[in-house]
Design a protein around this motif. Structure first.
Motif, PDB file in Angstrom:
ATOM      1  N   ALA A 287     -27.485 -13.513   7.177  1.00 32.20           N
ATOM      2  CA  ALA A 287     -27.006 -12.300   6.514  1.00 32.20           C
ATOM      3  C   ALA A 287     -25.486 -12.252   6.493  1.00 32.20           C
ATOM      4  O   ALA A 287     -24.876 -11.895   5.473  1.00 32.20           O
ATOM      5  N   MET A 288     -24.843 -12.624   7.610  1.00 28.44           N
ATOM      6  CA  MET A 288     -23.378 -12.632   7.653  1.00 28.44           C
ATOM      7  C   MET A 288     -22.808 -13.657   6.682  1.00 28.44           C
ATOM      8  O   MET A 288     -21.807 -13.410   6.018  1.00 28.44           O
ATOM      9  N   CYS A 289     -23.439 -14.814   6.583  1.00 33.62           N
ATOM     10  CA  CYS A 289     -22.973 -15.844   5.635  1.00 33.62           C
ATOM     11  C   CYS A 289     -23.099 -15.355   4.201  1.00 33.62           C
ATOM     12  O   CYS A 289     -22.206 -15.575   3.378  1.00 33.62           O
ATOM     13  N   MET A 290     -24.184 -14.695   3.884  1.00 33.52           N
ATOM     14  CA  MET A 290     -24.387 -14.195   2.521  1.00 33.52           C
ATOM     15  C   MET A 290     -23.349 -13.132   2.173  1.00 33.52           C
ATOM     16  O   MET A 290     -22.828 -13.121   1.060  1.00 33.52           O
ATOM     17  N   VAL A 291     -23.029 -12.281   3.105  1.00 35.12           N
ATOM     18  CA  VAL A 291     -22.022 -11.254   2.868  1.00 35.12           C
ATOM     19  C   VAL A 291     -20.652 -11.899   2.678  1.00 35.12           C
ATOM     20  O   VAL A 291     -19.897 -11.544   1.773  1.00 35.12           O
ATOM     21  N   ALA A 292     -20.317 -12.872   3.500  1.00 37.02           N
ATOM     22  CA  ALA A 292     -19.003 -13.508   3.432  1.00 37.02           C
ATOM     23  C   ALA A 292     -18.829 -14.349   2.176  1.00 37.02           C
ATOM     24  O   ALA A 292     -17.750 -14.393   1.592  1.00 37.02           O
ATOM     25  N   CYS A 293     -19.878 -15.006   1.724  1.00 35.40           N
ATOM     26  CA  CYS A 293     -19.751 -15.941   0.612  1.00 35.40           C
ATOM     27  C   CYS A 293     -20.041 -15.339  -0.757  1.00 35.40           C
ATOM     28  O   CYS A 293     -19.528 -15.803  -1.769  1.00 35.40           O
ATOM     29  N   GLY A 294     -20.885 -14.351  -0.829  1.00 30.81           N
ATOM     30  CA  GLY A 294     -21.362 -13.923  -2.128  1.00 30.81           C
ATOM     31  C   GLY A 294     -20.729 -12.688  -2.707  1.00 30.81           C
ATOM     32  O   GLY A 294     -20.988 -12.351  -3.857  1.00 30.81           O
ATOM     33  N   GLY A 295     -19.873 -12.002  -1.983  1.00 29.22           N
ATOM     34  CA  GLY A 295     -19.427 -10.702  -2.433  1.00 29.22           C
ATOM     35  C   GLY A 295     -18.272 -10.678  -3.405  1.00 29.22           C
ATOM     36  O   GLY A 295     -18.013  -9.657  -4.016  1.00 29.22           O
ATOM     37  N   GLY A 296     -17.560 -11.779  -3.613  1.00 21.61           N
ATOM     38  CA  GLY A 296     -16.348 -11.767  -4.424  1.00 21.61           C
ATOM     39  C   GLY A 296     -16.604 -11.565  -5.903  1.00 21.61           C
ATOM     40  O   GLY A 296     -17.592 -12.040  -6.456  1.00 21.61           O
ATOM     41  N   GLU A 297     -15.676 -10.881  -6.540  1.00 21.15           N
ATOM     42  CA  GLU A 297     -15.757 -10.653  -7.975  1.00 21.15           C
ATOM     43  C   GLU A 297     -15.345 -11.919  -8.716  1.00 21.15           C
ATOM     44  O   GLU A 297     -14.415 -12.607  -8.340  1.00 21.15           O
ATOM     45  N   LYS A 298     -16.075 -12.235  -9.789  1.00 21.12           N
ATOM     46  CA  LYS A 298     -15.793 -13.426 -10.599  1.00 21.12           C
ATOM     47  C   LYS A 298     -14.990 -13.050 -11.837  1.00 21.12           C
ATOM     48  O   LYS A 298     -15.087 -11.944 -12.347  1.00 21.12           O
ATOM     49  N   VAL A 299     -14.174 -14.000 -12.298  1.00 19.61           N
ATOM     50  CA  VAL A 299     -13.371 -13.830 -13.499  1.00 19.61           C
ATOM     51  C   VAL A 299     -13.776 -14.923 -14.480  1.00 19.61           C
ATOM     52  O   VAL A 299     -13.934 -16.077 -14.093  1.00 19.61           O
ATOM     53  N   SER A 300     -13.953 -14.560 -15.751  1.00 23.76           N
ATOM     54  CA  SER A 300     -14.238 -15.533 -16.808  1.00 23.76           C
ATOM     55  C   SER A 300     -13.113 -15.477 -17.823  1.00 23.76           C
ATOM     56  O   SER A 300     -12.721 -14.389 -18.256  1.00 23.76           O
TER      57      SER A 300
END
Length: 155
Positions: free
Chosen positions: A17-30
């Motif tokens: 759960a901590m890994c998912m929070v740390a890795c997946g939360g960032g906003e993406k730019v296209s």
């Protein structure tokens, strides 16, 4: 024994759960852009239209756009050891590499919407929405006398 398994499972779930929070939360730019290549004043690649993506904290760079275009079109290229600029591109079996001879220095530079950037490199400058990036292989004339050791007292 069951308690140890339950504790190990709970710890594994917590770490996941901590890994998912740390890795997946960032906003993406296209960013939509065009990449092309000119050699001797002639366009030899592009314009290739693509969408480049990256995290908002570190938006996609001009070099990233070029790399993705070259990969998509299976064009061999090399980047310097710092990862900030092109050192060679091979088009139709001909390699255009940073090099020099007795009278010229051959190197890559780029224009963004027809303008050479005032600062930064292709690997550090972000690519902007709708931007047209043109990589140019150019020759700069040099004066061989500047590099001659004869000027230094005949050593």
């Amino acid at each position: 024994m069951n308690k140890i398994r339950i504790i190990a499972l709970a710890m594994a779930v917590a770490m996941l759960a901590m890994c998912m929070v740390a890795c997946g939360g960032g906003e993406k730019v296209s960013v939509n852009c065009n990449v092309s290549v000119q050699v001797n004043g002639e366009e030899v690649f592009g314009p290739y239209n693509l969408t480049v993506q990256g995290p908002a904290e570190t938006p996609p760079t001009v070099l990233q756009a070029a790399q993705e275009a070259f990969i998509a079109c299976e064009i061999p290229y090399e980047v310097n050891e710092n990862g900030v600029s092109l050192t060679s591109i091979t088009i139709d079996g001909t390699e255009y590499a940073n090099t020099m001879d007795e009278t010229h220095i051959y190197s890559w530079y780029y224009l963004a919407d027809g303008v050479e950037p005032e600062a930064g490199r292709a690997g550090t400058n972000p690519v902007l929405e709708g931007q047209t990036i043109t990589f140019i292989y150019g020759a700069t004339e040099i004066d061989p006398q500047e590099f001659s050791s004869d000027d230094e007292g005949g050593r």
